[in-house]
Design a protein around this motif. Structure first.
Motif, PDB file in Angstrom:
ATOM      1  N   ARG A  94       0.837  -1.209   0.000  1.00 30.84           N
ATOM      2  CA  ARG A  94       0.000   0.000   0.000  1.00 30.84           C
ATOM      3  C   ARG A  94       0.868   1.254   0.000  1.00 30.84           C
ATOM      4  O   ARG A  94       0.606   2.206  -0.729  1.00 30.84           O
ATOM      5  N   ARG A  95       1.941   1.228   0.784  1.00 31.79           N
ATOM      6  CA  ARG A  95       2.826   2.396   0.881  1.00 31.79           C
ATOM      7  C   ARG A  95       3.509   2.669  -0.459  1.00 31.79           C
ATOM      8  O   ARG A  95       3.635   3.812  -0.887  1.00 31.79           O
ATOM      9  N   VAL A  96       3.957   1.629  -1.136  1.00 32.76           N
ATOM     10  CA  VAL A  96       4.581   1.791  -2.451  1.00 32.76           C
ATOM     11  C   VAL A  96       3.565   2.385  -3.425  1.00 32.76           C
ATOM     12  O   VAL A  96       3.881   3.323  -4.168  1.00 32.76           O
ATOM     13  N   GLU A  97       2.346   1.866  -3.426  1.00 34.57           N
ATOM     14  CA  GLU A  97       1.297   2.376  -4.318  1.00 34.57           C
ATOM     15  C   GLU A  97       1.031   3.858  -4.067  1.00 34.57           C
ATOM     16  O   GLU A  97       0.712   4.597  -4.984  1.00 34.57           O
ATOM     17  N   GLU A  98       1.161   4.294  -2.805  1.00 31.64           N
ATOM     18  CA  GLU A  98       0.858   5.672  -2.418  1.00 31.64           C
ATOM     19  C   GLU A  98       2.053   6.616  -2.587  1.00 31.64           C
ATOM     20  O   GLU A  98       1.959   7.779  -2.198  1.00 31.64           O
ATOM     21  N   THR A  99       3.149   6.140  -3.145  1.00 32.84           N
ATOM     22  CA  THR A  99       4.358   6.961  -3.305  1.00 32.84           C
ATOM     23  C   THR A  99       4.548   7.259  -4.785  1.00 32.84           C
ATOM     24  O   THR A  99       5.192   6.493  -5.508  1.00 32.84           O
ATOM     25  N   PRO A 100       4.016   8.370  -5.269  1.00 34.10           N
ATOM     26  CA  PRO A 100       4.014   8.644  -6.705  1.00 34.10           C
ATOM     27  C   PRO A 100       5.394   8.877  -7.300  1.00 34.10           C
ATOM     28  O   PRO A 100       5.571   8.703  -8.502  1.00 34.10           O
ATOM     29  N   SER A 101       6.367   9.253  -6.491  1.00 34.00           N
ATOM     30  CA  SER A 101       7.708   9.501  -7.026  1.00 34.00           C
ATOM     31  C   SER A 101       8.470   8.223  -7.347  1.00 34.00           C
ATOM     32  O   SER A 101       9.432   8.252  -8.111  1.00 34.00           O
ATOM     33  N   LEU A 102       8.051   7.075  -6.783  1.00 35.52           N
ATOM     34  CA  LEU A 102       8.759   5.815  -7.046  1.00 35.52           C
ATOM     35  C   LEU A 102       8.599   5.407  -8.499  1.00 35.52           C
ATOM     36  O   LEU A 102       7.491   5.373  -9.026  1.00 35.52           O
ATOM     37  N   ARG A 103       9.722   5.095  -9.138  1.00 41.56           N
ATOM     38  CA  ARG A 103       9.658   4.591 -10.509  1.00 41.56           C
ATOM     39  C   ARG A 103      10.108   3.142 -10.598  1.00 41.56           C
ATOM     40  O   ARG A 103       9.807   2.441 -11.555  1.00 41.56           O
ATOM     41  N   ALA A 104      10.867   2.663  -9.572  1.00 42.46           N
ATOM     42  CA  ALA A 104      11.317   1.276  -9.573  1.00 42.46           C
ATOM     43  C   ALA A 104      11.529   0.807  -8.138  1.00 42.46           C
ATOM     44  O   ALA A 104      11.973   1.570  -7.284  1.00 42.46           O
ATOM     45  N   VAL A 105      11.194  -0.470  -7.914  1.00 38.48           N
ATOM     46  CA  VAL A 105      11.339  -1.083  -6.596  1.00 38.48           C
ATOM     47  C   VAL A 105      11.956  -2.464  -6.797  1.00 38.48           C
ATOM     48  O   VAL A 105      11.480  -3.245  -7.624  1.00 38.48           O
ATOM     49  N   ALA A 106      13.003  -2.754  -6.046  1.00 39.46           N
ATOM     50  CA  ALA A 106      13.608  -4.084  -6.058  1.00 39.46           C
ATOM     51  C   ALA A 106      13.292  -4.757  -4.730  1.00 39.46           C
ATOM     52  O   ALA A 106      13.469  -4.170  -3.668  1.00 39.46           O
ATOM     53  N   CYS A 107      12.812  -5.977  -4.811  1.00 37.68           N
ATOM     54  CA  CYS A 107      12.340  -6.703  -3.636  1.00 37.68           C
ATOM     55  C   CYS A 107      12.986  -8.082  -3.653  1.00 37.68           C
ATOM     56  O   CYS A 107      12.714  -8.880  -4.539  1.00 37.68           O
ATOM     57  N   LEU A 108      13.862  -8.350  -2.685  1.00 38.28           N
ATOM     58  CA  LEU A 108      14.570  -9.623  -2.629  1.00 38.28           C
ATOM     59  C   LEU A 108      13.812 -10.575  -1.727  1.00 38.28           C
ATOM     60  O   LEU A 108      13.728 -10.374  -0.519  1.00 38.28           O
ATOM     61  N   GLY A 109      13.225 -11.591  -2.330  1.00 39.24           N
ATOM     62  CA  GLY A 109      12.505 -12.586  -1.551  1.00 39.24           C
ATOM     63  C   GLY A 109      11.060 -12.672  -1.949  1.00 39.24           C
ATOM     64  O   GLY A 109      10.736 -13.030  -3.072  1.00 39.24           O
ATOM     65  N   ARG A 123      14.068 -11.161 -11.825  1.00 41.50           N
ATOM     66  CA  ARG A 123      15.451 -10.962 -12.260  1.00 41.50           C
ATOM     67  C   ARG A 123      16.384 -12.013 -11.666  1.00 41.50           C
ATOM     68  O   ARG A 123      17.484 -11.737 -11.238  1.00 41.50           O
ATOM     69  N   GLY A 124      15.909 -13.253 -11.607  1.00 37.36           N
ATOM     70  CA  GLY A 124      16.761 -14.360 -11.201  1.00 37.36           C
ATOM     71  C   GLY A 124      16.748 -14.631  -9.710  1.00 37.36           C
ATOM     72  O   GLY A 124      16.038 -14.002  -8.944  1.00 37.36           O
ATOM     73  N   ARG A 125      17.566 -15.614  -9.339  1.00 34.51           N
ATOM     74  CA  ARG A 125      17.697 -16.006  -7.942  1.00 34.51           C
ATOM     75  C   ARG A 125      19.066 -15.571  -7.464  1.00 34.51           C
ATOM     76  O   ARG A 125      20.040 -15.663  -8.188  1.00 34.51           O
ATOM     77  N   TRP A 126      19.117 -15.087  -6.230  1.00 36.32           N
ATOM     78  CA  TRP A 126      20.329 -14.494  -5.673  1.00 36.32           C
ATOM     79  C   TRP A 126      20.743 -15.255  -4.422  1.00 36.32           C
ATOM     80  O   TRP A 126      19.912 -15.522  -3.557  1.00 36.32           O
ATOM     81  N   VAL A 136      23.624 -20.581   2.934  1.00 35.58           N
ATOM     82  CA  VAL A 136      23.238 -19.758   1.795  1.00 35.58           C
ATOM     83  C   VAL A 136      21.856 -20.190   1.315  1.00 35.58           C
ATOM     84  O   VAL A 136      21.569 -21.380   1.200  1.00 35.58           O
ATOM     85  N   GLN A 137      21.014 -19.210   1.069  1.00 33.05           N
ATOM     86  CA  GLN A 137      19.695 -19.462   0.508  1.00 33.05           C
ATOM     87  C   GLN A 137      19.587 -18.736  -0.828  1.00 33.05           C
ATOM     88  O   GLN A 137      20.234 -17.720  -1.028  1.00 33.05           O
ATOM     89  N   GLN A 138      18.772 -19.262  -1.708  1.00 31.96           N
ATOM     90  CA  GLN A 138      18.519 -18.620  -2.994  1.00 31.96           C
ATOM     91  C   GLN A 138      17.197 -17.859  -2.890  1.00 31.96           C
ATOM     92  O   GLN A 138      16.171 -18.443  -2.565  1.00 31.96           O
ATOM     93  N   GLU A 139      17.241 -16.559  -3.135  1.00 27.93           N
ATOM     94  CA  GLU A 139      16.045 -15.729  -3.058  1.00 27.93           C
ATOM     95  C   GLU A 139      15.785 -15.096  -4.424  1.00 27.93           C
ATOM     96  O   GLU A 139      16.717 -14.735  -5.137  1.00 27.93           O
ATOM     97  N   THR A 140      14.532 -14.930  -4.765  1.00 30.89           N
ATOM     98  CA  THR A 140      14.129 -14.329  -6.026  1.00 30.89           C
ATOM     99  C   THR A 140      14.191 -12.808  -5.918  1.00 30.89           C
ATOM    100  O   THR A 140      13.744 -12.239  -4.931  1.00 30.89           O
ATOM    101  N   LEU A 141      14.749 -12.160  -6.943  1.00 39.81           N
ATOM    102  CA  LEU A 141      14.724 -10.707  -7.006  1.00 39.81           C
ATOM    103  C   LEU A 141      13.567 -10.291  -7.903  1.00 39.81           C
ATOM    104  O   LEU A 141      13.530 -10.608  -9.089  1.00 39.81           O
ATOM    105  N   HIS A 142      12.606  -9.594  -7.299  1.00 38.77           N
ATOM    106  CA  HIS A 142      11.472  -9.042  -8.028  1.00 38.77           C
ATOM    107  C   HIS A 142      11.786  -7.578  -8.315  1.00 38.77           C
ATOM    108  O   HIS A 142      12.147  -6.834  -7.411  1.00 38.77           O
TER     109      HIS A 142
END
Length: 151
Positions: A94-109, A123-126, A136-142
């Motif tokens: 909800r906070r991301v949706e309400e932030t009009p200046s954001l143009r890109a968000v990277a979310c690991l996991g 964008r793959g597994r990290w 070590v765990q493999q997490e997805t980068l969204h």
């Protein structure tokens, strides 16, 4: 890297939501970003302060809950969401949706639930070690891009 995915422009405001010890903030500073690191754990906050001391005027660190502090001018955001509970992910979406200046968000996991004006690109597994002594765990980068900003 995360920054190749985000494609930062010099001088953009990058916010690290849950910045931990400051490693991602340091990488953003190397890329000439203005950086806001937000960490609510006082021990990790102080570790980030020590690690990033002397990194200049383009850095601000806050010991706060990122849902309760202002980052409304951020253009880029990063979070390591793998261990976030559902309720936090919902509030963060909800906070991301309400932030009009954001143009890109990277979310690991874990992914966010964003509306139609966002595109989610995997964008793959990290490889990640979350805490000392853990395996070590493999997490997805969204990577989420506003449709007008698709790269």
């Amino acid at each position: 890297t995360i920054f190749q995915a985000l494609a930062p422009r010099p001088g953009e405001l990058f916010v690290d939501l849950g910045c931990g010890g400051g490693n991602v903030c340091a990488e953003a500073l190397k890329r000439k970003q203005r950086v806001l690191g937000i960490e609510r754990n006082p021990e990790l906050f102080h570790a980030a302060q020590a690690f990033l001391s002397g990194d200049g005027a383009d850095l601000e660190l806050r010991c706060a809950d990122f849902l309760e502090t202002d980052w409304s001018e951020a253009e880029l955001a990063y979070m390591a969401s793998a261990r976030f509970p559902d309720s936090l992910l919902e509030a963060l979406s909800r906070r991301v949706e309400e932030t009009p200046s954001l143009r890109a968000v990277a979310c690991l996991g874990r992914p966010l639930e964003l509306g139609e004006c966002w595109v989610n690109e995997i964008r793959g597994r990290w490889p990640v070690v979350w805490n000392p002594g853990e395996q070590v765990q493999q997490e997805t980068l969204h990577l989420y891009l506003r449709l007008a900003e698709r790269i």
